[in-house]
Write an enzyme that holds these catalytic residues in place. Structure first.
Site, PDB file in Angstrom:
ATOM      1  N   ARG A 136      31.448  52.126  40.121  1.00  0.00           N
ATOM      2  CA  ARG A 136      32.553  52.729  39.363  1.00  0.00           C
ATOM      3  C   ARG A 136      32.130  53.010  37.935  1.00  0.00           C
ATOM      4  O   ARG A 136      31.194  52.421  37.394  1.00  0.00           O
ATOM      5  CB  ARG A 136      33.779  51.817  39.363  1.00  0.00           C
ATOM      6  N   GLU A 154      39.046  48.432  28.630  1.00  0.00           N
ATOM      7  CA  GLU A 154      37.885  47.537  28.756  1.00  0.00           C
ATOM      8  C   GLU A 154      38.252  46.146  28.249  1.00  0.00           C
ATOM      9  O   GLU A 154      38.880  46.005  27.197  1.00  0.00           O
ATOM     10  CB  GLU A 154      36.739  48.123  27.942  1.00  0.00           C
ATOM     11  N   HIS A 155      37.841  45.142  29.041  1.00  0.00           N
ATOM     12  CA  HIS A 155      38.141  43.743  28.737  1.00  0.00           C
ATOM     13  C   HIS A 155      39.646  43.487  28.682  1.00  0.00           C
ATOM     14  O   HIS A 155      40.119  42.615  27.970  1.00  0.00           O
ATOM     15  CB  HIS A 155      37.447  43.302  27.442  1.00  0.00           C
ATOM     16  N   ASP A 194      41.288  43.603  31.919  1.00  0.00           N
ATOM     17  CA  ASP A 194      41.709  43.175  33.275  1.00  0.00           C
ATOM     18  C   ASP A 194      42.000  41.679  33.340  1.00  0.00           C
ATOM     19  O   ASP A 194      43.005  41.255  33.898  1.00  0.00           O
ATOM     20  CB  ASP A 194      40.737  43.642  34.372  1.00  0.00           C
ATOM     21  N   GLY A 250      22.402  46.547  37.322  1.00  0.00           N
ATOM     22  CA  GLY A 250      22.318  46.122  35.928  1.00  0.00           C
ATOM     23  C   GLY A 250      22.640  47.224  34.937  1.00  0.00           C
ATOM     24  O   GLY A 250      22.309  47.141  33.768  1.00  0.00           O
ATOM     25  N   GLY A 290      25.849  48.416  34.492  1.00  0.00           N
ATOM     26  CA  GLY A 290      27.268  48.419  34.162  1.00  0.00           C
ATOM     27  C   GLY A 290      28.069  49.365  35.036  1.00  0.00           C
ATOM     28  O   GLY A 290      29.164  49.772  34.661  1.00  0.00           O
ATOM     29  N   SER A 315      28.803  48.565  38.260  1.00  0.00           N
ATOM     30  CA  SER A 315      29.400  47.731  39.311  1.00  0.00           C
ATOM     31  C   SER A 315      28.687  47.795  40.654  1.00  0.00           C
ATOM     32  O   SER A 315      29.325  47.917  41.713  1.00  0.00           O
ATOM     33  CB  SER A 315      30.881  48.082  39.488  1.00  0.00           C
ATOM     34  N   ASP A 370      36.547  45.969  38.888  1.00  0.00           N
ATOM     35  CA  ASP A 370      35.425  46.615  39.573  1.00  0.00           C
ATOM     36  C   ASP A 370      35.616  46.616  41.091  1.00  0.00           C
ATOM     37  O   ASP A 370      35.426  47.626  41.761  1.00  0.00           O
ATOM     38  CB  ASP A 370      34.105  45.901  39.232  1.00  0.00           C
TER      39      ASP A 370
HETATM   40  C1  GLA Z   1      32.982  43.749  33.848  1.00  0.00           C
HETATM   41  C2  GLA Z   1      33.901  42.891  34.716  1.00  0.00           C
HETATM   42  C3  GLA Z   1      35.292  43.534  34.803  1.00  0.00           C
HETATM   43  C4  GLA Z   1      35.827  43.866  33.416  1.00  0.00           C
HETATM   44  C5  GLA Z   1      34.794  44.613  32.577  1.00  0.00           C
HETATM   45  C6  GLA Z   1      35.224  44.811  31.165  1.00  0.00           C
HETATM   46  O1  GLA Z   1      32.744  44.973  34.474  1.00  0.00           O
HETATM   47  O2  GLA Z   1      33.381  42.751  36.019  1.00  0.00           O
HETATM   48  O3  GLA Z   1      36.160  42.685  35.499  1.00  0.00           O
HETATM   49  O4  GLA Z   1      36.267  42.713  32.767  1.00  0.00           O
HETATM   50  O5  GLA Z   1      33.546  43.946  32.564  1.00  0.00           O
HETATM   51  O6  GLA Z   1      36.290  45.681  31.108  1.00  0.00           O
END
Ligand code: GLA
Length: 393
Positions: free
Chosen positions: A34, A40-41, A43, A128, A130, A132, A178
């Protein structure tokens, strides 16, 4: 990491599977990585997120094993690992197998008996970066095993199984975003999720004049290294001071009122979360009415807040986002921001489609000139959430 990946198809997977195991798979399931457009941060603070699924997938081919043991291959070219039925639901080595072991364990907790399986995993979601890849791994394993067992595991349950696997077997204290988007993503749509009750709505992303551009900073990130957990702790501490269950219940006014008691650090962490929730709503409304300028402003605000208040960006990612303002084609960029947990990884930008290749080219060139780093990008549409690619009749 290379964002320009090879494709994965049933036709490419079948011969590999047969070569490893000497028989055909019964099921092949796919789940996507995804990119998070905004939110962001938020969830794990019961807030809002607005990700979309990618077209890059993790594919899992399975059939019952004729050997009475589990036989798993973690990626093409690897050798087979063999586990007894008891071992398959307990943590162990190699590290990657914990993603599968965890899902087996969580399915069994829900009463689904997983037989010994022959499993081949293949993925074109870069690791790695970001994007997912882990969530795609967990959700595709869950989808494949549930289908094999004839168990009814709805997408949201698959997402929760993935998240529990991450917590208990991988020891990453992630939120639900994610796994949720990997399980529930819809082609040509982003998804706005309320992490408080997991209600969601799809947001069409079908305007051909706007493209989603993802550029890798080529800086590796790791959520397991403590920065992520530390941010969660800051947010919990802020809740303690404010006397709320989660930052979802906090308002900017409350933060101002308790500024001294919060202290600078918790104040800024909480301010990011509270303001980010407002930005997600503003972004969703703007996209829905085709107002890309306003959507872009929300993205830019999100980046500044993640950089200054939440402090999860890094110099390289800031350089990339900075270039989106200064390249010759900057007027074709609506907005850009870091995406995912942070500390490296990718940026996401909304760009006018007729200029997107030019923008990407200028960004890559600018990045090379500024930092001497060569990198890659993709232009992507929202992909499909978890689904079966193949089912033996
Ligand atoms: C990572 C975590 C998610 C979310 C993001 C930040 O991807 O797996 O759950 O907290 O960081 O938005």
């Amino acid at each position: 990491m290379d964002l320009e990946q090879r494709s994965i198809s049933v036709d490419s997977l079948l011969p590999h599977y047969e070569r490893y195991f000497g028989h055909r798979p019964a099921i092949i399931a796919a789940a996507p990585g995804r990119v998070n457009l905004i939110g962001e941060h938020t969830d794990y603070n019961n807030g809002f997120v607005l990700p979309m699924a990618l077209e890059m997938i993790n594919a899992v081919s399975v059939a019952p094993s004729p050997t009475g043991k589990h036989r798993w291959v973690g990626s093409l070219g690897d050798s087979i690992i063999e586990l007894s039925p008891e071992e398959a639901s307990r943590p162990g080595d190699p590290f990657w197998s914990n993603y599968v072991r965890g899902v087996v364990c969580m399915l069994e907790r829900r009463g689904v008996k997983v037989p010994p399986v022959d499993m081949l995993v293949d993925s074109n979601v870069p690791r790695g970066g970001g994007l997912s890849s882990s969530a795609a791994f967990e959700v595709s394993v869950c989808t494949a095993l549930a289908a094999l067992c004839g168990a009814d595991v709805p997408p949201t349950e698959s997402a929760l199984i993935g998240q529990q696997t991450e917590h208990e077997f991988v020891h990453v204290p992630c939120g639900i975003m994610d796994q949720f988007i990997s399980a529930n993503g819809k082609k040509d749509h982003a998804l706005m999720l309320d992490c408080k009750d997991l209600s969601y709505r799809y947001i069409p992303m079908t305007d051909p004049s706007v493209s989603v551009l993802v550029i890798d900073s080529a800086v590796k990130h790791s959520l397991a290294d403590g920065g992520y957990a530390a941010r969660r702790k800051n947010c919990e501490d802020a809740c303690g001071v404010l006397g709320v269950q989660s930052l979802r219940e906090a308002t900017l006014e409350m933060l101002e009122q308790h500024k001294n008691r919060l202290g600078d650090l918790c104040y800024r962490r909480a301010r990011h979360v509270v303001a980010e929730n407002l930005r997600v709503s503003a972004f969703a409304d703007a996209v829905q009415r085709g107002d890309w300028e306003t959507a872009g402003i929300a993205m830019r605000g999100s980046h500044a807040s993640l950089r200054d208040d939440f402090e999860v960006s890094c110099a390289e990612v800031d350089t990339l986002v900075g270039l989106s303002y200064t390249i010759p084609s900057a007027e074709s960029v609506y907005g850009a921001r870091m995406t995912g947990g942070g500390f490296g990884g990718c940026i996401v930008a909304l760009v006018k489609s007729n200029a997107v290749e030019q923008v990407a080219h200028e960004m890559l060139e600018g990045y090379r000139e500024a930092l001497g780093i060569e990198t890659t990008y993709i232009v992507t549409r929202p992909g499909q959430g978890a689904h079966l690619l193949f089912q033996e009749k």
